[in-house]
Design a protein around this motif. Structure first.
Motif, PDB file in Angstrom:
ATOM      1  N   ALA A  58       0.885  -1.156   0.029  1.00 19.50           N
ATOM      2  CA  ALA A  58       0.032  -0.010  -0.070  1.00 19.50           C
ATOM      3  C   ALA A  58       0.904   1.224   0.008  1.00 19.50           C
ATOM      4  O   ALA A  58       2.029   1.492   0.539  1.00 19.50           O
ATOM      5  N   PRO A  59       0.401   2.142  -0.821  1.00 17.96           N
ATOM      6  CA  PRO A  59       1.315   3.565  -0.796  1.00 17.96           C
ATOM      7  C   PRO A  59       1.441   3.993   0.674  1.00 17.96           C
ATOM      8  O   PRO A  59       2.157   4.571   1.022  1.00 17.96           O
ATOM      9  N   MET A  60       0.328   3.975   1.272  1.00 19.89           N
ATOM     10  CA  MET A  60       0.067   4.527   2.604  1.00 19.89           C
ATOM     11  C   MET A  60       0.985   3.990   3.739  1.00 19.89           C
ATOM     12  O   MET A  60       1.849   4.575   4.541  1.00 19.89           O
ATOM     13  N   PHE A  61       1.677   2.615   3.417  1.00 20.80           N
ATOM     14  CA  PHE A  61       2.660   1.903   4.030  1.00 20.80           C
ATOM     15  C   PHE A  61       3.957   2.766   3.914  1.00 20.80           C
ATOM     16  O   PHE A  61       4.788   3.101   4.781  1.00 20.80           O
ATOM     17  N   ALA A  62       4.288   3.081   2.645  1.00 19.60           N
ATOM     18  CA  ALA A  62       5.415   3.649   2.395  1.00 19.60           C
ATOM     19  C   ALA A  62       5.606   5.116   3.112  1.00 19.60           C
ATOM     20  O   ALA A  62       6.472   5.354   3.537  1.00 19.60           O
ATOM     21  N   GLU A  63       4.199   5.763   3.051  1.00 19.54           N
ATOM     22  CA  GLU A  63       4.084   7.036   3.902  1.00 19.54           C
ATOM     23  C   GLU A  63       4.527   7.010   5.042  1.00 19.54           C
ATOM     24  O   GLU A  63       5.241   7.738   5.688  1.00 19.54           O
ATOM     25  N   MET A  64       3.978   5.973   5.777  1.00 15.97           N
ATOM     26  CA  MET A  64       4.234   5.862   7.147  1.00 15.97           C
ATOM     27  C   MET A  64       5.646   5.521   7.475  1.00 15.97           C
ATOM     28  O   MET A  64       6.159   5.789   8.854  1.00 15.97           O
ATOM     29  N   GLN A  65       6.014   4.532   6.631  1.00 18.61           N
ATOM     30  CA  GLN A  65       7.462   4.343   6.955  1.00 18.61           C
ATOM     31  C   GLN A  65       8.491   5.439   6.651  1.00 18.61           C
ATOM     32  O   GLN A  65       9.080   5.638   7.816  1.00 18.61           O
TER      33      GLN A  65
END
Ligand code: NAG
Ligand code: NAG
Ligand code: NAG
Ligand code: NAG
Ligand code: NAG
Ligand code: NAG
Ligand code: NAG
Ligand code: NAG
Ligand code: NAG
Ligand code: NAG
Ligand code: NAG
Ligand code: NAG
Length: 745
Positions: A280-287
């Motif tokens: 998920a793009p959101m995962f990369a953002e949170m990472q």
């Protein structure tokens, strides 16, 4: 041997070892802390030409006497630490221990000849994610300082560092719009955070994790991490793993939100953790947010990240493409924010869920990471069930040979010195991608000698010769006061408890004392039995070693004032008593089961068993290391309020007893601690014996007995400790006067 020439991943990190501009202040502070009167006696120098062997990529040291001082030279800070350790142990004959720092350099004699050495592997790793809950959950800064000095001196250069994780995680959740109420339902208590970090469990029971705890751990973590760096270690830092609170779906609904599997029978509210898949793009953002924030708070101190998505969990799909994409997105998320990132994972899943993790799936998963040096896999249980062979050295990913040894911080005397020395050396000759040796005990709890051995092996290209090594260790440990019987005792221990050859007893055995009573099924062993209750040596042999230690203490009572000796005599006496419970239990059951049973024989056998357990409690009360009250004191010291005190005390007790709101993994992390033995295990055994006296094999109803026991266990968990807070009794006097021990001797 230069294993990697590519300046990427681990190879780049090792460039940190280059000496230019690196400060030796860390080791100088260590000397000031531990040997304050001798700061002028030592000189430390980092140099690239320690042995004029520039082709060696490992850490090297040399110790010489120069103008009345002790000069330590090394190629890295870790080499300096290890050089100092070589001097302390080989010349000054002194050491530090978990039980305390007893460095006594006795005038700091100069070495007659120069000492030199080099590490056998590039990385010396330490800690299991769960050690942070089983062993160090409530540690103070002083306890951490001792541990870090212990690690540094032994030449560890890659320790795991989880403290402060929850603070960064909470910040990350807030950043994406979650409220504190939503977040707080996710976090687990201090004694259970490791499994929350693994996505095995969520939430707390019997209270909510105070936010003050999260902040305190963050402050402690910053100190711990910076001390690690100062001492030349590369801390392995957390990353965003993807586990999120359930309410995450309310702020960000996505097809990449999946439920993890249930863990160990935990109730729905406390498991099935929600995973935001790394695709998920959101995962990369949170990472990105997580790591940037962590670097801001902790400094840019490391690029090695610990990240386990599937520890004891079944992935949502077994498709090769899914597994590969998961790994690829994970490493991409790390690289996007830290181009040097190395992803470290515990390899436990490949053993634990072997049926899911076929070789094809492992290969697919690992192939998501292109560069072999961008991953670091801990072959977690190498001394018993290594996985590197079946996986062809993890398909060439970098991996570390690890010693697991202990599950749940169980306390039996146990080691396998052959597999701790010969096997890693042989392995290194067979696998090019093995880049280190590590220690990954679940709980750091006793058998300190075997951990010392593994870390010494990491500094020797040939297998350590254990007979002379154990003798030297015992001499040092008791500050040069070891007499012949003491050394004879250690030779017996070496060839018995520390030389396990039985693959059916593959880890520290758990005493029958701490196991919930039942009429059958308690004595267990087997190749996958991580907590066997049988022992693999002749108990009479241990009694021989014990008698020798008692004899030594009788002749020279001063030995007992040496804390490590007192600790060890307590520990060996504990094991002697624990072993005696096995025949006592067998006698009890056969008396009860005999057709001619009158009840008198059950009563006699029961009394005997209780006597042994009660004696054990008394013995343990003589030594602070073996007292429940000490651990409660540690736990409660972390609290800012009365209710937090109760919550922390509950956390500690629940973990070592019921392990879960309803006893989900009852007694897994059991401890033979004074107070716990007398007020908990002994009471359970007495309830059992009383029940046997009321029943026959025909009328015995296990569920009725179990529900009585369970009510007792829950009640005990929720009550505050009201027993003694300090040691009591004299160990030698108890040994001499106890009927049970006299009979055993
Ligand atoms: C290392 O090199 C320096 C400069 O060439 C030299 O002075 C020193 O003696 C060397 N040290 C060792 C241990 O060989
Ligand atoms: C230099 O180190 C390599 C690798 O450890 C070793 O094989 C070699 O024998 C060493 N050479 C000398 C002169 O010590
Ligand atoms: C150094 O050698 C002398 C004479 O052989 C000996 O008495 C002394 O114990 C040795 N010192 C150390 C630290 O080994
Ligand atoms: C999330 O999306 C799925 C699929 O569109 C939908 O079935 C579900 O109700 C949504 N959940 C929430 C909490 O909005
Ligand atoms: C995950 O588990 C929770 C709690 O059991 C449930 O409410 C939710 O619907 C599940 N979500 C998915 C995607 O299965
Ligand atoms: C962190 O340090 C590395 C070198 O050790 C450097 O390449 C990188 O740019 C630094 N990152 C940040 C965010 O400062
Ligand atoms: C991710 O996968 C792509 C495509 O296979 C590959 O080129 C890339 O190197 C992988 N990323 C990393 C960091 O390994
Ligand atoms: C010791 O290690 C070897 C090699 O990995 C293994 O075959 C053996 O079973 C181990 N021994 C025990 C007692 O676990
Ligand atoms: C295991 O084997 C070794 C070597 O044969 C021996 O020294 C040791 O005593 C054995 N261990 C036990 C517990 O019998
Ligand atoms: C009791 O004895 C019977 C007959 O010998 C045996 O089958 C049974 O397993 C025993 N039960 C227990 C709890 O030991
Ligand atoms: C055994 O005890 C349980 C719990 O007390 C009870 O529900 C059950 O009926 C009992 N079984 C028999 C056969 O008496
Ligand atoms: C903890 O929770 C369990 C399960 O809900 C309950 O039985 C027990 O009494 C509670 N204990 C405390 C101390 O609140």
């Amino acid at each position: 041997m230069v294993k990697y020439s590519l300046l990427s991943g681990l190879a780049l990190l090792s460039a940190v070892g280059h000496t230019f501009g690196v400060s030796t202040a860390g080791i100088e502070s260590l000397v000031a802390r531990r040997l304050p009167e001798y700061t002028d006696k030592f000189e430390f120098e980092l140099t690239d030409n320690v042995s004029q062997n520039s082709s060696s990529s490992y850490d090297e040291y040399q110790v010489q006497s120069t103008k009345g001082r002790i000069k330590v030279m090394a190629s890295t800070l870790s080499g300096l630490n290890r050089g100092l350790y070589a001097y302390l142990t080989e010349v000054a004959q002194t050491d530090t221990y978990w039980t305390g720092s007893y460095l006594d350099v006795n005038g700091a004699p100069l070495p007659n000849e120069s000492l030199s050495g080099s590490s056998f592997v590039k990385w010396r790793y330490y800690f299991n994610t769960v050690t942070f809950s089983y062993t160090s959950a409530f540690w103070s800064w002083e306890e951490w300082e001792l541990q870090l000095d212990w690690l540094a001196l032994r030449g560890v250069n890659l320790p795991l560092q989880w403290l402060g994780y929850e603070k960064i995680l909470v910040d990350t959740f807030r950043h994406v719009g979650m409220t504190d109420d939503q977040i707080s339902t996710f976090l687990s208590g201090p004694g259970f955070q490791a499994w929350n970090r693994f996505g095995n469990i969520q939430g707390s029971w019997n209270g909510t994790l105070p936010l003050a705890w999260v902040n305190d751990q963050f402050e402690l973590g910053k100190k711990v991490a910076s001390r690690m760096v100062e001492l030349g270690m590369t801390p392995v830092m957390p990353a965003f793993t993807g586990f999120v609170p359930r309410a995450f779906v309310d702020i960000h609904n996505s097809s990449n939100l999946v439920n993890s599997s249930q863990w160990n029978g935990f109730p729905e509210r406390n498991t099935y953790d929600t995973l935001l898949e790394p695709q998920a793009p959101m995962f990369a953002e949170m990472q990105k947010y997580f790591i940037t924030q962590q670097k801001k708070d902790f400094g840019n101190i490391s690029s090695v990240y610990t990240l386990d998505q599937f520890n004891e969990l079944t992935p949502a799909s077994g498709d090769a493409s899914y597994l590969k994409a998961t790994a690829n997105s994970t490493i991409e998320s790390l690289k996007a924010v830290d181009p040097n990132a190395v992803w470290m994972m515990q390899g436990w899943l490949f053993f634990n869920l072997e049926s899911f993790w076929t070789n094809d799936r492992i290969e697919a998963f690992l192939s998501g990471v292109t560069n072999n040096q961008d991953m670091l896999i801990l072959d977690l249980y190498s001394e018993v069930v290594p996985q590197w062979q079946r996986t062809k050295s993890y398909f060439q990913k970098s991996w570390i040979w690890c010693y697991l040894h202990d599950f749940g911080g169980n306390m039996g005397l146990y080691g396998n010195m052959h597999n701790e020395t010969v096997v890693p050396v042989e392995t290194q000759g067979k696998s090019d991608s093995m880049v280190g040796m590590g220690v990954t005990m679940e709980g750091q709890e006793g058998n300190e000698i075997t951990y010392d051995l593994v870390l010494d092996q990491a500094w020797s290209k040939t297998p350590v010769e254990t007979a002379s090594w154990v003798q030297a260790w015992a001499k040092r440990r008791y500050q040069g006061k070891s007499t012949t019987p003491v050394l004879q005792a250690w030779e017996i221990l070496r060839t018995s408890v520390y030389s396990n050859n039985d693959t059916n007893v593959p880890a520290v055995p758990r005493s029958l004392v701490v196991v919930e009573p039942a009429t059958s099924g308690l004595l267990t062993s087997g190749p996958r039995q991580t907590q066997p209750t049988v022992i693999s040596y002749d108990p009479k042999v241990l009694i021989k070693a014990w008698r020798l230690l008692v004899e030594a203490a009788t002749k020279n009572p001063k030995l007992l004032s040496i804390a490590p000796f007192h600790h060890d005599l307590t520990d060996v006496t504990r094991q002697v008593l624990a072993n005696a419970v096995i025949p006592a239990y067998n006698d009890l059951i056969s008396a009860w089961n005999a057709t001619s049973s009158t009840g008198t024989s059950v009563q006699t056998a029961g009394k005997k068993l209780i006597q042994i357990v009660a004696t054990l409690d008394k013995v343990l009360y003589t030594d602070p290391d073996f007292m429940l009250a000490k651990y409660i004191k540690d736990a409660v010291a972390n609290a800012h309020s009365k209710s937090s005190q109760a919550y922390f005390e509950y956390n500690l007790k629940n973990q070592v007893t019921l392990w879960g709101p309803l006893g989900e993994i009852n007694d897994y992390a059991a401890k033979e601690w004074a107070g716990l033995v007398g007020q908990y295990y002994q009471v359970r055994w007495q309830m059992f014996i009383d029940y046997l006296l009321k029943t026959t094999p025909d009328t015995y109803n296990s569920s009725s007995f179990e529900s009585d026991i369970y009510n007792f266990e829950q009640n005990w968990n929720s009550q505050r400790w009201s027993g003694p807070w300090t040691t009591r009794g004299n160990l030698l006097e108890i040994i001499k006067s106890s009927t049970v021990l006299k009979e055993l001797a």
